[in-house]
Every structure is written in structure tokens, then in C-alpha cells.
Design a protein around this motif. Structure first.
Motif, PDB file in Angstrom:
ATOM      1  N   LEU A 154     -10.349 -11.691 -23.912  1.00 14.30           N
ATOM      2  CA  LEU A 154     -11.591 -12.302 -24.404  1.00 14.30           C
ATOM      3  C   LEU A 154     -12.773 -11.944 -23.508  1.00 14.30           C
ATOM      4  CD1 LEU A 154     -10.350 -15.827 -25.531  1.00 14.30           C
ATOM      5  CD2 LEU A 154     -10.913 -13.863 -26.957  1.00 14.30           C
ATOM      6  N   PHE A 155     -12.565 -12.008 -22.201  1.00 15.14           N
ATOM      7  CA  PHE A 155     -13.633 -11.639 -21.276  1.00 15.14           C
ATOM      8  C   PHE A 155     -14.015 -10.175 -21.464  1.00 15.14           C
ATOM      9  CE2 PHE A 155     -14.857  -9.871 -17.110  1.00 15.14           C
ATOM     10  CZ  PHE A 155     -16.023 -10.597 -16.897  1.00 15.14           C
ATOM     11  N   ALA A 156     -12.999  -9.317 -21.669  1.00 11.17           N
ATOM     12  CA  ALA A 156     -13.269  -7.893 -21.886  1.00 11.17           C
ATOM     13  C   ALA A 156     -14.094  -7.684 -23.144  1.00 11.17           C
ATOM     14  CB  ALA A 156     -11.955  -7.123 -21.978  1.00 11.17           C
ATOM     15  N   GLY A 157     -13.789  -8.432 -24.196  1.00  8.03           N
ATOM     16  CA  GLY A 157     -14.562  -8.317 -25.430  1.00  8.03           C
ATOM     17  C   GLY A 157     -16.021  -8.680 -25.220  1.00  8.03           C
ATOM     18  N   HIS A 158     -16.269  -9.714 -24.436  1.00  9.66           N
ATOM     19  CA  HIS A 158     -17.651 -10.102 -24.109  1.00  9.66           C
ATOM     20  C   HIS A 158     -18.358  -8.979 -23.359  1.00  9.66           C
ATOM     21  CE1 HIS A 158     -21.052 -12.321 -22.432  1.00  9.66           C
ATOM     22  NE2 HIS A 158     -20.655 -11.916 -21.233  1.00  9.66           N
ATOM     23  N   ILE A 159     -17.693  -8.395 -22.365  1.00  7.09           N
ATOM     24  CA  ILE A 159     -18.295  -7.312 -21.580  1.00  7.09           C
ATOM     25  C   ILE A 159     -18.598  -6.109 -22.469  1.00  7.09           C
ATOM     26  CG2 ILE A 159     -17.895  -5.658 -19.719  1.00  7.09           C
ATOM     27  CD1 ILE A 159     -18.479  -8.474 -18.750  1.00  7.09           C
ATOM     28  N   VAL A 160     -17.665  -5.769 -23.348  1.00  9.87           N
ATOM     29  CA  VAL A 160     -17.857  -4.615 -24.230  1.00  9.87           C
ATOM     30  C   VAL A 160     -19.070  -4.810 -25.125  1.00  9.87           C
ATOM     31  CG1 VAL A 160     -16.852  -3.316 -26.156  1.00  9.87           C
ATOM     32  CG2 VAL A 160     -15.441  -3.919 -24.180  1.00  9.87           C
ATOM     33  N   ASP A 161     -19.257  -6.007 -25.658  1.00  9.00           N
ATOM     34  CA  ASP A 161     -20.416  -6.266 -26.522  1.00  9.00           C
ATOM     35  C   ASP A 161     -21.726  -6.265 -25.748  1.00  9.00           C
ATOM     36  OD1 ASP A 161     -19.108  -6.393 -28.952  1.00  9.00           O
ATOM     37  OD2 ASP A 161     -18.711  -8.544 -28.815  1.00  9.00           O
ATOM     38  N   GLN A 162     -21.659  -6.441 -24.433  1.00  5.25           N
ATOM     39  CA  GLN A 162     -22.865  -6.505 -23.608  1.00  5.25           C
ATOM     40  C   GLN A 162     -23.225  -5.149 -22.993  1.00  5.25           C
ATOM     41  OE1 GLN A 162     -24.836  -9.435 -22.643  1.00  5.25           O
ATOM     42  NE2 GLN A 162     -23.821 -10.347 -24.400  1.00  5.25           N
ATOM     43  N   LYS A 163     -22.292  -4.210 -22.928  1.00  7.03           N
ATOM     44  CA  LYS A 163     -22.485  -2.967 -22.183  1.00  7.03           C
ATOM     45  C   LYS A 163     -22.519  -1.749 -23.099  1.00  7.03           C
ATOM     46  CE  LYS A 163     -22.282  -5.044 -18.141  1.00  7.03           C
ATOM     47  NZ  LYS A 163     -23.447  -5.103 -17.226  1.00  7.03           N
ATOM     48  N   GLU A 164     -23.018  -0.638 -22.524  1.00  5.56           N
ATOM     49  CA  GLU A 164     -23.026   0.640 -23.240  1.00  5.56           C
ATOM     50  C   GLU A 164     -21.602   1.167 -23.316  1.00  5.56           C
ATOM     51  OE1 GLU A 164     -22.902   4.588 -24.201  1.00  5.56           O
ATOM     52  OE2 GLU A 164     -22.632   4.100 -22.070  1.00  5.56           O
ATOM     53  N   LYS A 165     -21.197   1.614 -24.514  1.00  2.00           N
ATOM     54  CA  LYS A 165     -19.786   1.856 -24.788  1.00  2.00           C
ATOM     55  C   LYS A 165     -19.248   3.132 -24.150  1.00  2.00           C
ATOM     56  CE  LYS A 165     -20.206  -1.756 -27.426  1.00  2.00           C
ATOM     57  NZ  LYS A 165     -21.631  -2.032 -27.210  1.00  2.00           N
ATOM     58  N   LYS A 166     -20.019   4.222 -24.180  1.00  2.00           N
ATOM     59  CA  LYS A 166     -19.517   5.492 -23.632  1.00  2.00           C
ATOM     60  C   LYS A 166     -19.240   5.361 -22.142  1.00  2.00           C
ATOM     61  CE  LYS A 166     -20.184   9.760 -21.666  1.00  2.00           C
ATOM     62  NZ  LYS A 166     -21.079  10.791 -22.166  1.00  2.00           N
ATOM     63  N   GLY A 167     -20.183   4.774 -21.394  1.00  2.00           N
ATOM     64  CA  GLY A 167     -20.002   4.607 -19.949  1.00  2.00           C
ATOM     65  C   GLY A 167     -18.828   3.709 -19.623  1.00  2.00           C
ATOM     66  N   LEU A 168     -18.622   2.671 -20.435  1.00  2.00           N
ATOM     67  CA  LEU A 168     -17.497   1.766 -20.208  1.00  2.00           C
ATOM     68  C   LEU A 168     -16.169   2.475 -20.464  1.00  2.00           C
ATOM     69  CD1 LEU A 168     -17.043  -1.156 -19.363  1.00  2.00           C
ATOM     70  CD2 LEU A 168     -17.101  -1.793 -21.779  1.00  2.00           C
ATOM     71  N   LEU A 169     -16.144   3.350 -21.459  1.00  2.25           N
ATOM     72  CA  LEU A 169     -14.922   4.087 -21.751  1.00  2.25           C
ATOM     73  C   LEU A 169     -14.585   5.060 -20.622  1.00  2.25           C
ATOM     74  CD1 LEU A 169     -12.612   4.641 -23.667  1.00  2.25           C
ATOM     75  CD2 LEU A 169     -14.088   6.230 -24.935  1.00  2.25           C
ATOM     76  N   VAL A 170     -15.604   5.653 -20.014  1.00  5.48           N
ATOM     77  CA  VAL A 170     -15.384   6.525 -18.852  1.00  5.48           C
ATOM     78  C   VAL A 170     -14.673   5.749 -17.741  1.00  5.48           C
ATOM     79  CG1 VAL A 170     -16.516   7.764 -16.964  1.00  5.48           C
ATOM     80  CG2 VAL A 170     -17.278   8.117 -19.324  1.00  5.48           C
ATOM     81  N   LYS A 171     -15.128   4.537 -17.471  1.00  2.00           N
ATOM     82  CA  LYS A 171     -14.516   3.717 -16.435  1.00  2.00           C
ATOM     83  C   LYS A 171     -13.067   3.371 -16.780  1.00  2.00           C
ATOM     84  CE  LYS A 171     -18.961   1.726 -15.060  1.00  2.00           C
ATOM     85  NZ  LYS A 171     -19.804   0.505 -15.023  1.00  2.00           N
ATOM     86  N   CYS A 172     -12.803   3.104 -18.055  1.00  3.83           N
ATOM     87  CA  CYS A 172     -11.430   2.793 -18.473  1.00  3.83           C
ATOM     88  C   CYS A 172     -10.499   3.977 -18.234  1.00  3.83           C
ATOM     89  CB  CYS A 172     -11.411   2.410 -19.952  1.00  3.83           C
ATOM     90  SG  CYS A 172     -12.170   0.815 -20.343  1.00  3.83           S
ATOM     91  N   ILE A 173     -10.955   5.172 -18.596  1.00  2.00           N
ATOM     92  CA  ILE A 173     -10.114   6.353 -18.429  1.00  2.00           C
ATOM     93  C   ILE A 173      -9.891   6.654 -16.947  1.00  2.00           C
ATOM     94  CG2 ILE A 173      -9.917   8.826 -18.890  1.00  2.00           C
ATOM     95  CD1 ILE A 173     -11.496   8.374 -21.451  1.00  2.00           C
ATOM     96  N   LEU A 174     -10.934   6.450 -16.124  1.00  3.87           N
ATOM     97  CA  LEU A 174     -10.765   6.625 -14.677  1.00  3.87           C
ATOM     98  C   LEU A 174      -9.732   5.642 -14.128  1.00  3.87           C
ATOM     99  CD1 LEU A 174     -14.459   7.163 -13.487  1.00  3.87           C
ATOM    100  CD2 LEU A 174     -12.601   8.851 -13.445  1.00  3.87           C
ATOM    101  N   GLY A 175      -9.757   4.413 -14.621  1.00  6.34           N
ATOM    102  CA  GLY A 175      -8.771   3.419 -14.195  1.00  6.34           C
ATOM    103  C   GLY A 175      -7.361   3.833 -14.563  1.00  6.34           C
ATOM    104  N   PHE A 176      -7.192   4.344 -15.782  1.00  8.52           N
ATOM    105  CA  PHE A 176      -5.872   4.825 -16.201  1.00  8.52           C
ATOM    106  C   PHE A 176      -5.424   5.995 -15.326  1.00  8.52           C
ATOM    107  CE2 PHE A 176      -3.327   7.879 -18.594  1.00  8.52           C
ATOM    108  CZ  PHE A 176      -2.255   7.095 -18.986  1.00  8.52           C
ATOM    109  N   SER A 177      -6.357   6.874 -14.968  1.00 10.38           N
ATOM    110  CA  SER A 177      -6.026   8.028 -14.135  1.00 10.38           C
ATOM    111  C   SER A 177      -5.509   7.593 -12.763  1.00 10.38           C
ATOM    112  CB  SER A 177      -7.255   8.930 -13.968  1.00 10.38           C
ATOM    113  OG  SER A 177      -7.713   9.413 -15.221  1.00 10.38           O
ATOM    114  N   VAL A 178      -6.108   6.548 -12.208  1.00  8.26           N
ATOM    115  CA  VAL A 178      -5.654   6.027 -10.915  1.00  8.26           C
ATOM    116  C   VAL A 178      -4.217   5.516 -11.025  1.00  8.26           C
ATOM    117  CG1 VAL A 178      -6.000   4.187  -9.216  1.00  8.26           C
ATOM    118  CG2 VAL A 178      -7.965   5.476 -10.084  1.00  8.26           C
TER     119      VAL A 178
END
Length: 422
Positions: free
Chosen positions: A66-90
Motif C-alpha cells: 500500500l505504501f508503495a502504491g502511494h509512492i508510485v502515484d506521487q512520483k515519476e514512473k520511469k525514474g522509479l522503475l530505474v531504481k527498482c531494476i537497480l535494486g533487483f540487480s543488487v
């Protein structure tokens, strides 16, 4: 009469790039889960350990959804997806190191096992944000009038990654070992970042930027629970996948029941996704929008039957066929559910709705893995799988009787409204 174009969504360059990103991530994630399943069961020989893998991923994924959904609606989507993929890479690189014999030769098996669980837990945190972000970015790169067609292709690419990831995992474990299989997974995450760099930043459509978190979460939950079609679709699928999660026990079937080794394990693991992929491509030409409610109920009922057959089978190819057909029925369910979510969700609430969906459906695979591992420990493997399939059948029948409006669901009217508005 409007002519139906099965390739309408593929005419948009950004959407094709989006599909490449999604394929790379689904391929990497599904392959990683299979490789880790194999490694953990090889270390422990305990079915409960397979359930713990799912539990370690689902705890953060559900807790933060739920918190993630709130953040996603508040933030720019492409940049947030970059961070997600970097996290998966780690996470992938950490698992690469943990499966390197020279790196862990002086570390106890118990420490290695707990470290794997910890990295899977971190992956669950990433997953909490990844699903809502992809769902939201989808709506920003494709016109609303072709959402149903785009949803079909997006789901097809998802299934293609889910086919090739597990299948290749089974073969690479045999060819190059677990360690270098993890290296390949890390490479695909980097590939996803390269593809994503070609998509420009997108506008934030939420008119309530800076809205208090609790108020935002309350609004999202209220919308889902007041929209009965969305609630019914994701609830039904969640319960079916929760109790029909036989895939989590495939290492046991491959090693101890069917005795087919890593190659056979790869085939078993890929069979459901192959069936679903065929369904996806077929539905691009033959849409499932007419009588969608009844088709969804019938598909999940068929899924339950397939799981029962698989659970009872001691013949490898019968098991493969049962899993293949479970994928066909699951593919129908996925297409209808994704179309419902895309058509019924307002743009400014996509992150929150997707997060609720991930709590219900996206995490049910891991909860199903834990449920399967736990019941296999208590009841035995075969009994646990048959029990899960039987509960799926019971759920479908109960839902069909209790919700007559759901049986009458037809999506053609919603699609026509989107076409007329665009």
C-alpha cells in the motif's frame, strides 16, 4: 463495423521498448526464483524450505504494497522503475556471490541458507514497488482506446519471460551450474536498464501531489472495495492461486517422485507458462471480452482440475500436459483480470490499485508456495497438491453462486466507451 487490429499496440515505439524491459525483468526474476528453489532444496532436502523462500519474498511485498502504491502515484514512473531494476540487480549480484564455491567455501551451509533468505527478502521489497510502477507506466505510453490489445501483448510478453526463464534455468543448472546461472540473470537485469534508458520521463497525472499518506491509502482501498468487479476478479484469482500453488513443489516432484533431474524440472516449470503464452497470442486475434465473467470462472475451475491431475500423476508426460493446460486456463484468467484493471482504474490511482492487486494476486504465488510447503510437510506432497486443487474448485463454485452479477460481466461496453472517447 470497426475492424479489429490485433497488432494495434505494437505500432507504438515506446510500447515495444516497454515490452522489452518487461520481458527482461520477468525472464530474470522467474529464472532467479527457479535457480534459488533448486539450490535451497538441494541444500536442505526439506519441502518447508521451499515454502520459506516464498514467505521471505511475500512478507515485505505485502507489508509495503500500500505504501508503495502511494509512492508510485506521487512520483515519476520511469525514474522509479530505474531504481527498482537497480535494486533487483543488487539482489541478483548478491546471490551470484553466495553461489560462488570459491567465495563461500569457508562459510557454513546454514549461513549461506539464511543469507539467501535475506536477499530474497530484499527482493520482496523491490517487488512491492516494481509491479505498481510497471502497471502505471503502461498507461502513460499507450492510448486508452487500445488498452485491451496492449494488455494482451503485455501479458504475452510476461508469459514469454515466464516460459523461457524457468526452462533455461533447468538447463543452465545442468550445463553451467547454479553460480553461472545467477550471472546470466544479473546480465538480463542490466539489459533491462539499457532498454529503459530509451523511454523518456513521463508526467505525473495525480492532481493530489503531497497528499498525506494515510488519506491517500484510504482513498485507494476504498476505491478497490467499492468497485465490486475489480474486487471480485482479484479475490477469486488470489484464492485460486493461493491453494493451487503446486509449482512451488516441483523440485520435489522432479527429484523424488518423477525422478527426471534438472532437465525435467525445467520442462515441468516451463509447461504452465507455455500454455499461458499460447493463450495470450491466441487472444490477440480472438478477444475474451464477451461474457468475461463466465469465462473467468470457467478458466479458474479448469485450473483447479489440472492441479488435481498433476498432483495424482506419476507419469512425467501426463504431469507436463496437466501443467500445460493449467497454464492455458491461467492465461485466460490473467488476460481478463488485466483488462478489467486497465479499463476500470482512473489514471491518478493506478499505483494504489496495482498495489492492492499485488497484495491479493501478485503475492499469492509466494503465499501459495508457503501454503504448499507447509501442507506438504503436514499431509505429504501429493495430498497437499490435490487438497489445493480441490479448494480451488470449491472457491469457484462458491463465487459463481454468491455473485450472480459477476457471472454476467461483459467488457465490450467498457471497451466501446474508451474507443468513442478517443
Amino acid at each position: 463495423m470497426r475492424s479489429y487490429d490485433p497488432y494495434a499496440a505494437l505500432k507504438y515505439k515506446e510500447f515495444n521498448i516497454f515490452l522489452a524491459v518487461r520481458f527482461a525483468m520477468v525472464f530474470a526474476w522467474s529464472m532467479q526464483f527457479v535457480v534459488i528453489e533448486w539450490e535451497v532444496y538441494s541444500i536442505t532436502k526439506n519441502p518447508l524450505s521451499l515454502g520459506i523462500i516464498g514467505l521471505m519474498e511475500v512478507i515485505p511485498a505485502v507489508s509495503l504494497a500500500l505504501f508503495a502504491g502511494h509512492i508510485v502515484d506521487q512520483k515519476e514512473k520511469k525514474g522509479l522503475l530505474v531504481k527498482c531494476i537497480l535494486g533487483f540487480s543488487v539482489v541478483s549480484f548478491g546471490l551470484f556471490l553466495l553461489t560462488w564455491p570459491q567465495m563461500v567455501q569457508d562459510i557454513s551451509t546454514k549461513v549461506i541458507l539464511y543469507s539467501i533468505y535475506f536477499l530474497v527478502f530484499l527482493g520482496g521489497i523491490v517487488r512491492a514497488f516494481l509491479g505498481p510502477t510497471i502497471f502505471s507506466l503502461f498507461s502513460l505510453i499507450i492510448p486508452k482506446k487500445i488498452y485491451p490489445n496492449a494488455a494482451t501483448w503485455s501479458s504475452s510478453v510476461w508469459q514469454m519471460g515466464a516460459v523461457l526463464g524457468p526452462a533455461l534455468a533447468g538447463f543452465t543448472i545442468n550445463w553451467m551450474g547454479v553460480h553461472w546461472s545467477m550471472c546470466l540473470i544479473f546480465g538480463f537485469s542490466l539489459m533491462a536498464l539499457i532498454f529503459l534508458s530509451q523511454i523518456p520521463r513521463k508526467p505525473i497525472l495525480n492532481p493530489k501531489i503531497g497528499e498525506p499518506v494515510l488519506q491517500s491509502l484510504k482513498e485507494g482501498i476504498k476505491f478497490v472495495f467499492s468497485t465490486k468487479i475489480i474486487l471480485g476478479a482479484i479475490s477469486l484469482d488470489m484464492i485460486a492461486v493461493l491453494f493451487g500453488g503446486a509449482v512451488a513443489l516441483l523440485p520435489i516432484y522432479a527429484q523424488d517422485i518423477l525422478k527426471v533431474g534438472p532437465e525435467g524440472f525445467g520442462i515441468l516449470r516451463a509447461a504452465p507458462a507455455v500454455g499461458a503464452l499460447i493463450t495470450m497470442f491466441t487472444s490477440a486475434y480472438f478477444p475474451l471480452n464477451k461474457n468475461a465473467g463466465m469465462k473467468l470462472l470457467a478458466a479458474i475451475f479448469g485450473f483447479g482440475l489440472c492441479i488435481i491431475v498433476f498432483g495424482l500423476s506419476t507419469w512425467f508426460w501426463l504431469s507436463v500436459i496437466a501443467l500445460f493446460l493449467s497454464g492455458v486456463t491461467d492465461g485466460i484468467s490473467m488476460i481478463i483480470r488485466q483488462t478489467i484493471l486497465q479499463l476500470k482504474t482512473p489514471d491518478h490511482m493506478r499505483g494504489r490499485v496495482a498495489s492492492v492487486n499485488s497484495m491479493f494476486v501478485g503475492s499469492s504465488n509466494e503465499l501459495g508456495a508457503f501454503e504448499s510447503g507447509l501442507t506438504a510437510k503436514w499431509m505429504g506432497t501429493v495430498t497437499a497438491v490435490v487438497f489445493g486443487g480441490t479448494m480451488t474448485l470449491f472457491t469457484v463454485v462458491t463465487t459463481g453462486i454468491a455473485l450472480p452479477s459477476f457471472r454476467k460481466l461483459d467488457l465490450r461496453k467498457d471497451i466501446k466507451e474508451h474507443e468513442d472517447n478517443n
